[in-house]
Design a protein around this motif. Structure first.
Motif, short mmCIF file in Angstrom:
data_model
loop_
_atom_site.label_atom_id
_atom_site.label_comp_id
_atom_site.label_asym_id
_atom_site.label_seq_id
_atom_site.Cartn_x
_atom_site.Cartn_y
_atom_site.Cartn_z
N GLY A 1 0.83 -1.21 0.00
CA GLY A 1 0.00 0.00 0.00
C GLY A 1 0.85 1.25 0.00
O GLY A 1 2.01 1.24 -0.41
N LYS A 2 0.28 2.34 0.48
CA LYS A 2 0.98 3.63 0.50
C LYS A 2 1.03 4.19 1.91
O LYS A 2 0.13 3.97 2.71
CB LYS A 2 0.29 4.64 -0.42
N GLY B 1 11.62 -1.79 -2.74
CA GLY B 1 11.75 -1.67 -4.19
C GLY B 1 12.23 -0.29 -4.60
O GLY B 1 12.24 0.65 -3.80
N PHE B 2 12.60 -0.18 -5.87
CA PHE B 2 13.19 1.06 -6.38
C PHE B 2 12.26 2.26 -6.23
O PHE B 2 12.67 3.31 -5.74
CB PHE B 2 13.58 0.87 -7.85
N GLU B 3 11.01 2.12 -6.62
CA GLU B 3 10.08 3.25 -6.55
C GLU B 3 9.85 3.69 -5.10
O GLU B 3 9.74 4.88 -4.81
CB GLU B 3 8.74 2.87 -7.20
N THR B 4 9.81 2.73 -4.20
CA THR B 4 9.65 3.04 -2.78
C THR B 4 10.81 3.89 -2.29
O THR B 4 10.63 4.92 -1.62
CB THR B 4 9.57 1.74 -1.95
N GLU C 1 6.83 4.63 9.10
CA GLU C 1 5.48 4.19 8.70
C GLU C 1 5.57 3.00 7.74
O GLU C 1 4.82 2.01 7.88
CB GLU C 1 4.75 5.36 8.04
N ALA C 2 6.49 3.08 6.79
CA ALA C 2 6.67 1.98 5.84
C ALA C 2 7.14 0.72 6.55
O ALA C 2 6.67 -0.39 6.25
CB ALA C 2 7.66 2.38 4.76
N ALA C 3 8.07 0.88 7.49
CA ALA C 3 8.60 -0.29 8.21
C ALA C 3 7.50 -0.97 9.02
O ALA C 3 7.43 -2.21 9.07
CB ALA C 3 9.74 0.14 9.12
N GLY D 1 2.22 9.30 0.80
CA GLY D 1 2.07 8.89 -0.59
C GLY D 1 3.16 7.99 -1.12
O GLY D 1 3.19 7.71 -2.33
N THR D 2 4.05 7.51 -0.26
CA THR D 2 5.11 6.61 -0.73
C THR D 2 4.53 5.22 -0.98
O THR D 2 3.98 4.60 -0.07
CB THR D 2 6.24 6.51 0.31
#
Length: 418
Positions: free
Chosen positions: A144-145, A191-194, A223-225, A149-150
């Motif tokens: 997800g994001k 990933g690269f875009e992240t 948040e991503a972690a 917005g990442t």
């Protein structure tokens, strides 16, 4: 006059300054190594921070992912991994139910020899090991994001494991605030875009050394972690001699923050005014071995300097630039142009060069270095052959205003205006 002997490469630079010019010598406290590292690691695992111990988290029959830093990070994984793995064995989890994923981010993949060097021969012979490849879409899972917005894509093997243990080391980081903790996930196994999307937040002024609570890039990483749902972290703190000085295990956020606070207690130095002149030695040895390491000293030193002030940087940089990609960004010639390029395609080398131009356009920097003079000039920095040459030029520029800080080991000293 007051005399100083500052480390430069494998040697020293001696200098003298009028005592009335010196505000203070800025030095962090030396971190003493832990007398019994193995005992300290066991203690951290038995009594983790804001988390149950692993014996209450992991169960027999579960698959355990161990995320380990790549070759660019000194963590002492070869010391703590045997203890961590043996501890999991005691819970009833055999070696074949564990696997290691190296958090390469966008760095090159390892050879088997490099993997073995990171974890040690014992663990390399016992535990299956994999490199994270940010380009391999088939081994990424879409989580997800973030609220910023990442788009979060992370290593599928790690995500699908029953339990996820992140390892790493905590140091100051000039845009993430600190290394360690959440960085094992982003950029480590993302990933690269992240990585690109998150790292563009480094262009924000709040994304800076020692900043966490108001640092948009670090908060986005956290948040991503959390979206990966890690169960436990084990982070080390090493001193400039790569000796183990702290071990922090437990909750993703709480254990990492405890390690960050530990570093601040040693490296953060309060100042009550900014200086006209900062004389900053990186600290010699590995701390000024190349452009990237020397820039870390430049970054710390600028926090003690008045806008328009002069910095004399003593950083040999005998090994030059880690790759030619840095020169590509230097050729762009200004912070604005590099900023525009990074918005199109973010890279860490580009950001390091951007950060250099940001300082060289705001302050007057004289660099005593072995880097090629023309390249130094291209960064809007004045190269100097010697300290004497640099100081004579600084006096000329400052025209009598010479309130000065000396930073003998700027690489590990972080000035904070009170």
């Amino acid at each position: 006059m007051k005399d100083f002997s500052l480390k430069y490469g494998s040697g020293k630079i001696k200098l003298s300054l009028p005592e009335e010019d010196i505000i203070s010598v800025l030095s962090g406290r030396h971190m003493k190594p832990i007398p019994s590292p193995q005992d300290a690691i066991w203690a951290a695992l038995r009594e983790p921070i804001s988390s149950p111990p692993l014996a209450k988290i992991c169960k027999k029959g579960e698959k355990i992912a161990l995320v380990v830093s790549d070759y660019t990070r000194a963590t002492m994984a070869d010391l703590f991994l045997p203890l961590l793995v043996n501890g999991l064995n005691e819970i009833g989890i055999p070696d074949q139910d564990m696997f290691i994923v190296f958090a390469n981010g966008t760095h090159p993949l390892h050879t088997r020899e490099k993997q073995e060097k990171i974890v040690g021969k014992e663990i390399a012979s016992r535990i299956e090991m994999f490199d994270h490849d940010y380009r391999d879409e088939s081994n990424l899972v879409d989580l997800g994001k973030t609220s910023r917005g990442t788009p979060v894509k992370a290593n599928k093997m790690v995500y699908e494991a029953d339990r996820k243990i992140l390892t790493g080391s905590i140091t100051y980081h000039y845009f993430a605030g600190f290394g360690g903790g959440r960085k094992a996930v982003l950029p480590g196994i993302s990933g690269f875009e992240t990585i690109q999307t998150n790292h563009r937040l480094s262009m924000r002024p709040e994304s800076t050394t020692a900043a966490l609570d108001n640092n948009p890039l670090s908060l986005d990483m956290e948040e991503a972690a959390k979206m990966l749902k890690p169960d436990f972290i084990l982070n080390t703190v090493l001193n400039e001699n790569k000796e183990l000085c702290g071990i922090f295990a437990g909750d993703l956020i709480a254990a990492h923050r405890a390690g960050c606070q530990f570093i601040n207690e040693y490296a953060m130095v309060g100042i009550y005014q900014k200086a006209d002149l900062v004389i900053a030695a990186s600290g010699g040895g590995g701390m000024d071995i190349n452009y990237v390491q020397s820039h870390k000293a430049m970054e710390n030193a600028h926090f003690a300097l008045k806008e328009g002030g002069v910095m004399i940087l003593l950083a040999e940089s005998s090994e030059g630039f880690p790759s030619d990609i840095y020169l590509k960004y230097i050729q762009l010639g200004s912070a604005d142009k590099i900023h525009a390029e990074l918005n199109r395609n973010f890279t860490i080398p580009g950001h390091t060069v951007f950060a250099t131009f940001y300082k060289s356009e705001k302050f007057k920097i004289i660099w005593v270095t072995k880097l090629p003079k023309e390249i130094v000039k291209s960064m809007k920095i004045t190269p100097a052959e010697s300290y004497e040459e640099a100081y004579a030029l600084a006096k000329k520029w400052l025209a009598g205003k010479r309130r000065t800080y000396i930073m003998p080991v700027a690489y590990t000293t972080f000035p904070v205006l009170k």
